[in-house]
Scaffold this active site. Sequence first.
Site, PDB file in Angstrom:
ATOM      1  N   CYS A 239      48.762  65.332  63.713  1.00  0.00           N
ATOM      2  CA  CYS A 239      50.194  65.287  64.018  1.00  0.00           C
ATOM      3  C   CYS A 239      50.724  63.860  64.032  1.00  0.00           C
ATOM      4  O   CYS A 239      51.935  63.649  64.085  1.00  0.00           O
ATOM      5  CB  CYS A 239      50.458  65.947  65.376  1.00  0.00           C
ATOM      6  SG  CYS A 239      50.220  67.742  65.364  1.00  0.00           S
TER       7      CYS A 239
ATOM      8  N   LEU B  67      37.505  45.753  38.979  1.00  0.00           N
ATOM      9  CA  LEU B  67      37.186  44.799  37.924  1.00  0.00           C
ATOM     10  C   LEU B  67      35.866  45.257  37.317  1.00  0.00           C
ATOM     11  O   LEU B  67      34.833  45.230  37.973  1.00  0.00           O
ATOM     12  CB  LEU B  67      37.039  43.383  38.477  1.00  0.00           C
ATOM     13  CG  LEU B  67      36.565  42.342  37.443  1.00  0.00           C
ATOM     14  CD1 LEU B  67      37.619  42.124  36.370  1.00  0.00           C
ATOM     15  CD2 LEU B  67      36.224  41.039  38.120  1.00  0.00           C
ATOM     16  N   ALA B  68      35.905  45.699  36.074  1.00  0.00           N
ATOM     17  CA  ALA B  68      34.735  46.316  35.459  1.00  0.00           C
ATOM     18  C   ALA B  68      33.817  45.253  34.888  1.00  0.00           C
ATOM     19  O   ALA B  68      34.124  44.621  33.876  1.00  0.00           O
ATOM     20  CB  ALA B  68      35.159  47.285  34.355  1.00  0.00           C
ATOM     21  N   ILE B  69      32.671  45.046  35.538  1.00  0.00           N
ATOM     22  CA  ILE B  69      31.676  44.081  35.081  1.00  0.00           C
ATOM     23  C   ILE B  69      30.397  44.789  34.647  1.00  0.00           C
ATOM     24  O   ILE B  69      29.774  44.397  33.672  1.00  0.00           O
ATOM     25  CB  ILE B  69      31.400  43.036  36.189  1.00  0.00           C
ATOM     26  CG1 ILE B  69      32.638  42.145  36.369  1.00  0.00           C
ATOM     27  CG2 ILE B  69      30.175  42.189  35.859  1.00  0.00           C
ATOM     28  CD1 ILE B  69      32.496  41.097  37.434  1.00  0.00           C
ATOM     29  N   VAL B  70      30.011  45.826  35.378  1.00  0.00           N
ATOM     30  CA  VAL B  70      28.859  46.644  35.005  1.00  0.00           C
ATOM     31  C   VAL B  70      29.374  48.005  34.544  1.00  0.00           C
ATOM     32  O   VAL B  70      30.179  48.634  35.233  1.00  0.00           O
ATOM     33  CB  VAL B  70      27.887  46.809  36.195  1.00  0.00           C
ATOM     34  CG1 VAL B  70      26.749  47.744  35.824  1.00  0.00           C
ATOM     35  CG2 VAL B  70      27.350  45.447  36.622  1.00  0.00           C
TER      36      VAL B  70
ATOM     37  N   GLY C 226      31.990  44.920  45.282  1.00  0.00           N
ATOM     38  CA  GLY C 226      30.846  44.021  45.223  1.00  0.00           C
ATOM     39  C   GLY C 226      29.898  44.345  44.091  1.00  0.00           C
ATOM     40  O   GLY C 226      30.238  45.065  43.148  1.00  0.00           O
TER      41      GLY C 226
ATOM     42  N   ASP D 185      26.629  50.011  39.422  1.00  0.00           N
ATOM     43  CA  ASP D 185      25.672  49.614  40.450  1.00  0.00           C
ATOM     44  C   ASP D 185      26.052  50.170  41.817  1.00  0.00           C
ATOM     45  O   ASP D 185      25.187  50.425  42.653  1.00  0.00           O
ATOM     46  CB  ASP D 185      25.569  48.082  40.513  1.00  0.00           C
ATOM     47  CG  ASP D 185      26.929  47.420  40.656  1.00  0.00           C
ATOM     48  OD1 ASP D 185      27.737  47.525  39.714  1.00  0.00           O
ATOM     49  OD2 ASP D 185      27.192  46.805  41.698  1.00  0.00           O
TER      50      ASP D 185
ATOM     51  N   GLY E 127      27.709  27.090  43.348  1.00  0.00           N
ATOM     52  CA  GLY E 127      26.702  26.442  44.179  1.00  0.00           C
ATOM     53  C   GLY E 127      26.949  26.595  45.663  1.00  0.00           C
ATOM     54  O   GLY E 127      26.330  25.888  46.478  1.00  0.00           O
TER      55      GLY E 127
END
Length: 576
Positions: A89, A145-148, A178, A205, A472
């Site tokens: 509700c 975001l398509a990376i794999v 991720g 993944d 890094g």
Amino acid sequence: MKSSAALLLFVLRTYEKSGVSSFSLQSPSKFGLRNKATNASANVQISSFYSQSLHARKSLYQSESHRLMCGLIAAIDDIWRSDSASSQCTDVPLLNNYENEETPESVLSTTSNILYHRGPDGMTVASGMLGEESKARWAMGHTRLAIVDPNNRKADMPFQLDFATEEGNKVVKLAANGEIYNHEKVYSDLVENCGWNHDRISHSDCEVIAHSFAKHGGPATAKALDGMFAFVVFEENTTDGTVKAFAARDSVGIKPLYIGRKSEDADESKASSYVFSSELKALVGHVDPSTVINVPAGHYWTPEEGLVCYYNPDWLRKDDYAPWEEEGHEVTDDEVREAFTKAIKKRMMADVDYGFFLSGGVDSAVVSNVLLPLYRDAQLESGDEFRPIPTFTVGMKNSPDVMAAKAVVEALGGEKYIDHKIRYFTPDEVFDTIPKIVYHMETYEAELIRSSIPNWFLAEHAAKDVKMVLTGEGADELFAGYLYFKDAENPKQLQDELRRIYGMLGNINLHRTDRMTMAHGLEARVPFLDTEFTKLVMSVDPARKVVDSEAVQRNSRGREKTFLRELYEGENANGH
């Protein structure tokens, strides 16, 4: 320019109007070894940009090209502390319209679109009802975001998967942000060791999170994942009608996750719904501001338990951790180098072009030194013609960082191996960009904003060519890279300070890295913060990391990060 007092008043007023809470960021003290009182959290007000309309947010960037990155929004009724009738509700816009055929996902789509800068190559929203006796409305939105497995639409989230298990038939809803570097191992272990007979519908993944959750539950799944992640799962066991909600963040805090509540009355302890988001701005208007929390690194959340820490390595949690004092304990330089090479290899997992950030400092130079031979071998194995790896540097004309980066490129073989792209910026550009940086950083904290300026230009430049970069980040927290470490009175004190600042990464350095890269649809991976590599390096005698004050003045062996420098004094596999 507004005075500090005027700016503070402006922030407070916009804070009151927008209804967004403050959140706490811990800043590392330059004198953290001597004055622990300076380690207190600083309450930082959220950017006034949140109160702008969606149209205004989009117009801010309408002339810019964005490649998009993963972001999530999710909500579910609280059926654990409230009865389902009363929770349903409650006016929760994300959950109200799931049965409305005319505008079934309008609020959910609009809210998900606030995270458009994080993704996607596709945006998907879904909503519905879970449970039998206790029914919970749920909603999820995801930008990708398509990376794999980039071309497979079945890899788009939220995943909605059905599994027959020994405990009953389970329906799992998953939204994640991720990369899971060990996704193949997680799935193969399910099949080979647990009798799991459910095929994957994609090569994503993140899909393995749903499989593992259905089999092992949330806490075991979070512990099993090797990667950077934030995810939310809603699960219904259709056999007994029970419903679970679970959220988790990776062990270091590379990916962000926020949780807020919408209460049914003035008693905020009686939540009527929970809302989850990758960024604070998507929570505006959907939660009570005072309830918003930033999920800490290495923690999971359930409505029954609240926040629980699942990442508890001895080196981080035990004050008396000192394996180097034990007889027979030895960590060789070769072991450290091998572990770092493995960390780099993991983060080369991609089906798209990638590159790396090169500042000219030792951290990024070491990453490039290890990455280049691996990159060359990977291209040769694939049968592709060798192409120099894209490398990105930012700075002002003739600045020391740019000159140092150019020298590193030449030392690593020059343009034969590296396609070096430099982004020069001017002071005028900095002033024009600060509002955008504040919007994405979601803070007015001066040091974070200042340090984000070059990161903004660097990510903007890199996103024109690649979708992913290695950086890094994290070396300073493992190898004593800050000058104030020269004030450490002994190795134990240095080790304790490394542990302290490591625990703050998710709120400072990694917060900046995530927001500045994702603002441009760019994924940043941080091999120095690989959990196995970190565990090994933190088991090394901290005496090897001690910073000598005189060496700092002479810029000689014994200065900050000497241990790391010595590890890579020799040639790499390319002969450079």
